[in-house]
Scaffold this motif. Structure first.
Motif, PDB file in Angstrom:
ATOM      1  N   VAL A  44      30.448  26.061  80.201  1.00 33.80           N
ATOM      2  CA  VAL A  44      29.267  25.826  79.515  1.00 33.80           C
ATOM      3  C   VAL A  44      29.152  26.496  78.171  1.00 33.80           C
ATOM      4  N   ILE A  45      28.942  26.051  77.205  1.00 34.31           N
ATOM      5  CA  ILE A  45      28.858  26.397  75.795  1.00 34.31           C
ATOM      6  C   ILE A  45      27.300  26.323  75.515  1.00 34.31           C
ATOM      7  N   ASN A  46      26.561  27.297  75.026  1.00 36.53           N
ATOM      8  CA  ASN A  46      25.314  27.574  74.640  1.00 36.53           C
ATOM      9  C   ASN A  46      25.140  28.406  73.540  1.00 36.53           C
ATOM     10  N   ILE A  47      24.411  27.690  72.299  1.00 29.91           N
ATOM     11  CA  ILE A  47      24.569  28.307  70.971  1.00 29.91           C
ATOM     12  C   ILE A  47      23.269  29.004  70.617  1.00 29.91           C
ATOM     13  N   GLY A  48      22.650  29.520  71.592  1.00 32.79           N
ATOM     14  CA  GLY A  48      21.400  29.869  71.387  1.00 32.79           C
ATOM     15  C   GLY A  48      21.295  31.202  70.542  1.00 32.79           C
ATOM     16  N   THR A  49      22.426  31.893  70.747  1.00 29.53           N
ATOM     17  CA  THR A  49      22.269  33.187  69.761  1.00 29.53           C
ATOM     18  C   THR A  49      23.722  33.308  69.071  1.00 29.53           C
ATOM     19  N   LEU A  50      23.868  32.492  68.270  1.00 29.82           N
ATOM     20  CA  LEU A  50      25.429  32.548  67.590  1.00 29.82           C
ATOM     21  C   LEU A  50      25.753  33.523  66.616  1.00 29.82           C
ATOM     22  N   HIS A 104      32.513  28.953  83.793  1.00 29.06           N
ATOM     23  CA  HIS A 104      32.698  29.939  82.588  1.00 29.06           C
ATOM     24  C   HIS A 104      31.592  29.616  81.751  1.00 29.06           C
ATOM     25  N   HIS A 105      30.889  30.820  81.193  1.00 30.02           N
ATOM     26  CA  HIS A 105      29.840  30.658  80.379  1.00 30.02           C
ATOM     27  C   HIS A 105      30.099  31.372  79.094  1.00 30.02           C
ATOM     28  N   ILE A 106      29.989  30.830  77.923  1.00 26.97           N
ATOM     29  CA  ILE A 106      29.755  31.317  76.681  1.00 26.97           C
ATOM     30  C   ILE A 106      28.467  31.104  76.194  1.00 26.97           C
ATOM     31  N   THR A 107      27.396  32.056  76.403  1.00 25.66           N
ATOM     32  CA  THR A 107      26.109  31.717  76.233  1.00 25.66           C
ATOM     33  C   THR A 107      25.372  32.470  75.435  1.00 25.66           C
ATOM     34  N   ASN A 108      23.994  32.617  75.545  1.00 24.60           N
ATOM     35  CA  ASN A 108      23.381  33.351  74.572  1.00 24.60           C
ATOM     36  C   ASN A 108      22.755  34.669  75.315  1.00 24.60           C
ATOM     37  N   TYR A 109      22.647  35.688  74.859  1.00 21.69           N
ATOM     38  CA  TYR A 109      22.335  36.823  75.330  1.00 21.69           C
ATOM     39  C   TYR A 109      20.606  37.134  75.712  1.00 21.69           C
ATOM     40  N   VAL A 110      19.883  36.068  75.438  1.00 19.46           N
ATOM     41  CA  VAL A 110      18.417  36.084  75.609  1.00 19.46           C
ATOM     42  C   VAL A 110      18.350  35.690  77.230  1.00 19.46           C
ATOM     43  N   THR A 111      19.307  34.676  77.665  1.00 23.47           N
ATOM     44  CA  THR A 111      19.095  34.060  78.995  1.00 23.47           C
ATOM     45  C   THR A 111      20.284  34.214  79.670  1.00 23.47           C
ATOM     46  N   VAL A 112      21.205  35.150  79.557  1.00 20.17           N
ATOM     47  CA  VAL A 112      22.510  35.036  80.165  1.00 20.17           C
ATOM     48  C   VAL A 112      22.197  35.429  81.627  1.00 20.17           C
ATOM     49  N   ASN A 113      21.639  36.502  81.771  1.00 16.77           N
ATOM     50  CA  ASN A 113      21.424  36.827  83.098  1.00 16.77           C
ATOM     51  C   ASN A 113      20.782  35.687  84.430  1.00 16.77           C
ATOM     52  N   ASP A 114      19.721  35.214  83.561  1.00 15.46           N
ATOM     53  CA  ASP A 114      18.989  34.020  84.237  1.00 15.46           C
ATOM     54  C   ASP A 114      20.108  32.878  84.452  1.00 15.46           C
TER      55      ASP A 114
END
Length: 270
Positions: free
Chosen positions: A64-70, A22-32
């Motif tokens: 996985v939590i990624n704060i790239g595009t908060l 499960h990802h809560i991640t940033n929209y720049v790299t979400v597809n990758d």
């Protein structure tokens, strides 16, 4: 079991179990990030709405939590999903992208670490030094910190937070507060492709989904990306660049075998 045997076993388990990550991640790299999890053998889900994150993490093997595009909406989703994950015993992997660049990122990372106590935190040198309370220069989400004292920083912070700390750079550093592992796979071209750090965190999360040995999971995820980067770069022909490299990076992850990972991983203890 030695570390190379653990890496081999971890990859075999990923391919056998196809853990849901499960990802809560940033929209720049979400597809990758989704595609790299699929390539290694896992199953990604990218759900960030507050109405479903707790339910979704209940099905997951890792979060996985990624704060790239908060933004304010996803911060609450991160906390909600993370707290549910801790309740269920699902490991939390945090990527504090750009922490130190703005107050929002710095405060959010601190809030997530305090509330969730992540099993693994992976970042570049600047990000990890910021979390350690050190003064560093940062440019947007890129690291400007040198790698000096990386082992000391990782080991000290890992002990302080009771988390696995993974620093990616020219030489990667992984510590659980007691032992320090240095990883030397990789190629400089990885830094020229957006999202390779985020994808590495997703790989770490995938391995965390099949083992409770989060130290070996972090080593496996980082080594997988570094080795795949070497293979993808070596396959480039004259006139090819980062676009072709990116495609071959996914191919290299997809074709990675337990035997190759164990044999070609450049791993040493400090």
């Amino acid at each position: 079991m030695q570390i190379r045997e653990k890496l081999s076993a971890n990859l075999s388990l990923v391919k056998e179990k196809s853990p849901l990550i499960h990802h809560i991640t940033n929209y720049v790299t979400v597809n990758d990030c989704a595609n790299i999890v699929l390539a290694i053998g896992g199953s990604p889900v990218m759900a960030d709405d507050l109405e479903e994150v707790e339910e979704m993490v209940g099905f997951a093997s890792a979060l996985v939590i990624n704060i790239g595009t908060l933004n304010s909406r996803t911060i609450e989703s991160m906390l909600s999903a993370g707290l549910k994950a801790k309740e269920l015993g699902v490991p939390v992997i945090l990527d504090p992208v750009g922490v130190g660049a703005t107050k929002l990122r710095t405060n959010t990372a601190a809030r997530l670490i305090q509330a969730l106590k992540p099993e693994v935190i992976r970042g570049n040198m600047s990000e990890i030094k910021v979390l350690a309370g050190l003064e560093v220069a940062i440019k947007g989400v890129d690291s400007l910190a040198d790698e000096q004292d990386g082992s000391v920083v990782a080991k000290t912070l890992a002990s302080e937070l009771d988390s696995i700390i993974a620093i990616t750079g020219k030489t990667d550093v992984v510590s659980d507060g007691k032992q320090v592992c240095l990883l030397d796979n990789g190629h400089q071209i990885l830094a020229d492709v957006t999202g390779t750090g985020c994808m590495t965190t997703s790989l770490v999360g995938t391995y965390c989904g099949v083992t409770k040995d989060y130290f070996s999971a972090a080593v496996a995820g980082i080594t997988s990306m570094g080795l795949a980067g070497e293979i993808a770069h070596a396959a480039l022909r004259h006139g090819e660049g980062i676009g072709t490299f990116r495609t071959r990076l996914f191919d290299s992850i997809y074709n990675l075998t337990p035997e190759l990972l164990a044999r070609e991983g450049k791993i040493r203890y400090e």
